[in-house]
Enzyme design. Structure first.
Site, PDB file in Angstrom:
ATOM      1  NE  ARG A  21      -1.936  -2.171   3.511  1.00 49.35           N
ATOM      2  CZ  ARG A  21      -2.266  -3.075   3.850  1.00 49.35           C
ATOM      3  NH1 ARG A  21      -3.387  -2.502   5.355  1.00 49.35           N
ATOM      4  NH2 ARG A  21      -1.752  -3.585   5.186  1.00 49.35           N
ATOM      5  CB  THR A 101       1.557 -11.492  11.265  1.00 51.22           C
ATOM      6  OG1 THR A 101       0.212 -11.493  11.127  1.00 51.22           O
ATOM      7  CG2 THR A 101       2.129  -9.811  10.012  1.00 51.22           C
ATOM      8  N   GLY A 124       7.010  -3.952  12.258  1.00 57.54           N
ATOM      9  CA  GLY A 124       8.309  -2.592  11.987  1.00 57.54           C
ATOM     10  C   GLY A 124       7.470  -1.394  11.669  1.00 57.54           C
ATOM     11  N   GLY A 159      -7.216  -4.786  12.319  1.00 58.04           N
ATOM     12  CA  GLY A 159      -7.781  -6.441  13.242  1.00 58.04           C
ATOM     13  C   GLY A 159      -9.001  -5.861  14.462  1.00 58.04           C
ATOM     14  CG  ASN A 189      -4.364  -7.027  16.757  1.00 57.83           C
ATOM     15  OD1 ASN A 189      -2.978  -7.023  17.593  1.00 57.83           O
ATOM     16  ND2 ASN A 189      -3.448  -8.103  15.827  1.00 57.83           N
ATOM     17  NE  ARG A 353      30.656  19.959  -2.923  1.00 57.55           N
ATOM     18  CZ  ARG A 353      31.882  20.047  -3.307  1.00 57.55           C
ATOM     19  NH1 ARG A 353      32.501  21.436  -4.230  1.00 57.55           N
ATOM     20  NH2 ARG A 353      32.297  19.129  -3.501  1.00 57.55           N
ATOM     21  CB  ALA A 400      35.205  39.705  -4.062  1.00 54.13           C
ATOM     22  CB  ALA A 443      43.658  41.725  -7.754  1.00 56.54           C
TER      23      ALA A 443
HETATM   24  C1  UD1 Z   1      -1.687  -6.731  11.875  1.00 60.55           C
HETATM   25  C2  UD1 Z   1      -2.306  -7.408  11.807  1.00 60.55           C
HETATM   26  C3  UD1 Z   1      -3.589  -6.594  12.869  1.00 60.55           C
HETATM   27  C4  UD1 Z   1      -3.401  -5.034  13.315  1.00 60.55           C
HETATM   28  C5  UD1 Z   1      -2.268  -4.010  12.662  1.00 60.55           C
HETATM   29  C6  UD1 Z   1      -1.366  -3.224  12.841  1.00 60.55           C
HETATM   30  C7  UD1 Z   1      -2.413  -9.842  11.606  1.00 60.55           C
HETATM   31  C8  UD1 Z   1      -2.833 -10.407  10.304  1.00 60.55           C
HETATM   32  N1  UD1 Z   1      -2.977  -8.666  11.508  1.00 60.55           N
HETATM   33  O1  UD1 Z   1      -2.370  -6.225   9.632  1.00 60.55           O
HETATM   34  O2  UD1 Z   1      -4.439  -7.589  13.205  1.00 60.55           O
HETATM   35  O3  UD1 Z   1      -4.497  -4.991  13.481  1.00 60.55           O
HETATM   36  O4  UD1 Z   1      -1.364  -5.419  12.153  1.00 60.55           O
HETATM   37  O5  UD1 Z   1      -1.017  -2.764  13.078  1.00 60.55           O
HETATM   38  O6  UD1 Z   1      -1.610 -10.253  11.692  1.00 60.55           O
HETATM   39  N2  UD1 Z   1       4.906  -9.196   8.122  1.00 60.55           N
HETATM   40  C9  UD1 Z   1       5.974  -9.757   7.213  1.00 60.55           C
HETATM   41  N3  UD1 Z   1       5.739 -11.296   7.157  1.00 60.55           N
HETATM   42  C10 UD1 Z   1       4.778 -11.136   6.296  1.00 60.55           C
HETATM   43  C11 UD1 Z   1       3.156 -10.546   6.387  1.00 60.55           C
HETATM   44  C12 UD1 Z   1       3.794  -8.751   7.297  1.00 60.55           C
HETATM   45  O7  UD1 Z   1       7.850  -9.731   8.567  1.00 60.55           O
HETATM   46  O8  UD1 Z   1       4.618 -12.451   5.815  1.00 60.55           O
HETATM   47  C13 UD1 Z   1       5.135  -8.172   8.624  1.00 60.55           C
HETATM   48  C14 UD1 Z   1       5.305  -6.700   7.975  1.00 60.55           C
HETATM   49  O9  UD1 Z   1       6.222  -6.022   7.346  1.00 60.55           O
HETATM   50  C15 UD1 Z   1       4.993  -5.749   8.666  1.00 60.55           C
HETATM   51  C16 UD1 Z   1       4.379  -6.045   9.720  1.00 60.55           C
HETATM   52  O10 UD1 Z   1       4.258  -7.466   9.519  1.00 60.55           O
HETATM   53  O11 UD1 Z   1       5.934  -5.051   9.787  1.00 60.55           O
HETATM   54  C17 UD1 Z   1       3.081  -5.743   9.895  1.00 60.55           C
HETATM   55  O12 UD1 Z   1       1.998  -6.642   8.160  1.00 60.55           O
HETATM   56  P1  UD1 Z   1       0.776  -5.500   7.709  1.00 60.55           P
HETATM   57  O13 UD1 Z   1       1.152  -6.063   6.607  1.00 60.55           O
HETATM   58  O14 UD1 Z   1       0.987  -4.531   7.432  1.00 60.55           O
HETATM   59  O15 UD1 Z   1      -0.104  -6.206   8.829  1.00 60.55           O
HETATM   60  P2  UD1 Z   1      -1.850  -5.230   8.801  1.00 60.55           P
HETATM   61  O16 UD1 Z   1      -2.686  -5.329   7.575  1.00 60.55           O
HETATM   62  O17 UD1 Z   1      -1.492  -3.958   9.342  1.00 60.55           O
HETATM   63 MG    MG Z   2       0.648  -2.638   9.243  1.00 63.24          MG
END
Ligand code: UD1
Ligand code: MG
Length: 476
Positions: A21, A101, A124, A159, A189, A353, A400, A443
């Site tokens: 996104r 996740t 993150g 969530g 969440n 610089r 200058a 100069a």
């Molecule tokens: C997630 C939560 C949601 C919560 C929200 C809060 C889940 C399924 N959903 O949704 O409930 O309200 O965060 O911000 O957990 N990532 C990975 N590997 C993956 C997928 C994601 O490392 O396979 C990392 C992403 O880089 C990101 C974090 O996990 O930093 C969260 O993923 P994201 O896609 O932002 O989840 P949300 O849709 O925000």
């Molecule tokens: Mg997110």
């Protein structure tokens, strides 16, 4: 930090996603807010727990990387050198396919140490999260699982926490998977969890991908706990802003706006005056002394330290530089990786610089460019000059339009101007060359040979005056 006692708390930060996104090639967690990447901000919030709650000092942070893994890994290795992360082990693990996740945490589990008993999990992409809020997770009695939530005025996309009639949490439903009724729930969440490691391993092995995205959702560890009749604690965070993830550039800029205001407010509370606070950008971590005045359209970025009683008129940019007490930076200065001592006056419209070092009381005037040069105490370069790879002695005066010709097309060479030397206007100093202390250059000279101490060097052709010549031309 508690070196003598290895903490049983370890941390997993999820940073493997692309951030579709964001519509950007750069991985989401490397997008920055006020000069710090989102992942650095999350990591700092984690490291900061130790100052609030030393018992819960994290021993290790495992970052799950995937999309543009090398770039994220480079950012993590940069963090390792920062003071804030000394005593905490930072490591990365590759999630080569982003299957959700829950899958990300599965991949990270084997990287946790043997001593780990409790695991803190964070996304993150929550850049405004602070250590104090995180520490709330440790306030109550240990449970197999705690989740951080809050009431969010705009819960779209998050969530939602599902609670039964007696208020007990029994699951989390993603926005995409939620019914109309569930979408009315305002409690969201945060994606931040504290879990006992043993429980977590068990819960992870029970995840399934029967949801709208066909992914393994970490959120399902809550319903797993409920099914097993294990207590789940939901910890309410005091503000939704801290838990707001940035999923798009627009959301990111909203968070940036909030954080920018906070940073400037903190500086104002420490005695810094901003002529127009909304039109100034100050990166996180920039230091500014009291009684400094900062004008319109000033940008103070990176690793910058500004002293007390400094004037920064505005329309300028200062990055990775140090400006000592009482210096005056007039309108339109661009200053990169430079050091400016007390009482210097710079600009208007000067470009310093990298590698410029101005000792106290130096004067750099308009349309002067400097690079990799040391200007000693009280020296002056007032107008339209280029000073590169040079040393200008104490109280020397550079006229200058003086140019240090530091590059012959193949290599760079140095110019040395002695103390109290006087360089006449429109002089070219062809490096390598040295003008001795107290020497004068006429100069318009092109200086290719060293000028001895206290000598006069003039290289231009002698002037001829032909009487009446101009009048004769007009008659023709
Ligand atoms: C997630 C939560 C949601 C919560 C929200 C809060 C889940 C399924 N959903 O949704 O409930 O309200 O965060 O911000 O957990 N990532 C990975 N590997 C993956 C997928 C994601 O490392 O396979 C990392 C992403 O880089 C990101 C974090 O996990 O930093 C969260 O993923 P994201 O896609 O932002 O989840 P949300 O849709 O925000
Ligand atoms: Mg997110």
């Amino acid at each position: 930090m508690h070196e003598n006692r290895k903490s049983d708390l370890e941390v997993i930060v999820l940073a493997a996603g692309k951030g579709t996104r964001m519509c950007s090639r750069r991985p989401k967690v490397l997008h920055s807010v006020c000069g710090r990447s989102m992942v650095e901000r999350v990591a700092r919030a984690v490291a900061g727990i130790s100052t609030i709650d030393p018992v819960n000092t994290p021993a290790r942070i495992v970052f799950v990387v995937g999309y543009c893994a090398e770039e994220v890994e480079a950012e993590i290795s940069r963090l390792k050198s920062l003071e804030e992360f000394q005593g905490i082990e930072l490591l990365t693990v590759l999630q080569s396919e982003q299957k959700g996740t829950g899958h990300a945490v599965q991949v990270a589990m084997p990287q946790l140490g043997k001593e780990a008993r409790r695991v803190l999990i964070l996304p993150g992409d929550v850049p405004l999260l602070c250590s104090k809020t995180l520490s709330l997770l440790f306030a109550s009695a240990p449970r197999p699982l705690s989740v951080m939530s809050c009431e969010h005025p705009e819960p779209l996309g998050f969530g939602r926490i599902l609670r039964n009639t007696s208020g007990e949490p029994y699951g989390i439903v993603e926005h995409r998977d939620a019914s109309e009724a569930e979408r009315q729930i305002l409690e969201i969440n945060s994606g931040i969890y504290l879990a006992e490691k043993e429980f977590l391993s068990q819960a992870l092995s029970n995840l399934e991908s029967n949801n709208a995205q066909g992914e393994l959702y970490l959120t399902d560890i809550v319903s797993f706990a409920a099914r097993e009749h294990l207590p789940v604690e939901v910890v309410l965070a005091p503000s939704h802003i801290e838990l707001s993830g940035a999923n798009s550039i627009a959301e990111l800029s909203e968070l940036e706006e909030i954080q920018r205001k906070r940073i400037i407010e903190n500086h104002m509370n420490a005695g810094v005056t901003f002529v127009s606070p909304n039109q100034v950008v100050v990166d996180e971590g920039v230091k500014i002394g009291a009684d400094t005045l900062i004008g319109l359209n000033s940008r103070l970025l990176g690793d910058t330290v500004i002293g007390a009683g400094v004037l920064i008129e505005g329309d300028g940019l200062i990055v990775d530089s140090t400006v000592a007490d009482g210096a005056r930076l007039l309108l339109g200065c661009y200053i990169e990786a430079s050091q400016i001592d007390s009482g210097c006056v710079i600009g208007p419209y000067a470009h310093l610089r990298p590698g410029t070092r101005l000792e106290s009381g130096v004067k750099i005037g308009n349309f002067v460019e400097t690079k990799k040069s040391l200007l000693r105490r009280g020296s002056k370069v007032n107008h339209l000059s280029y000073i590169g790879d040079a040393e200008v002695g104490e109280d020397a005066n550079v006229g200058a339009g003086t140019i240090t010709c530091n590059y012959d097309g193949l290599k760079k060479s140095r110019t040395i101007i002695g103390a109290k030397a006087f360089i006449g206007s429109n002089t070219s100093l062809v490096a390598p060359v040295e003008v001795g202390p107290g020497a004068i250059v006429g100069a318009g000279s092109v200086v290719t040979k060293n000028v001895p101490e206290n000598a006069l060097a003039v290289t231009r052709a002698e002037q001829r005056n032909i009487s009446g010549w101009a009048l004769q031309r007009k008659r023709k």
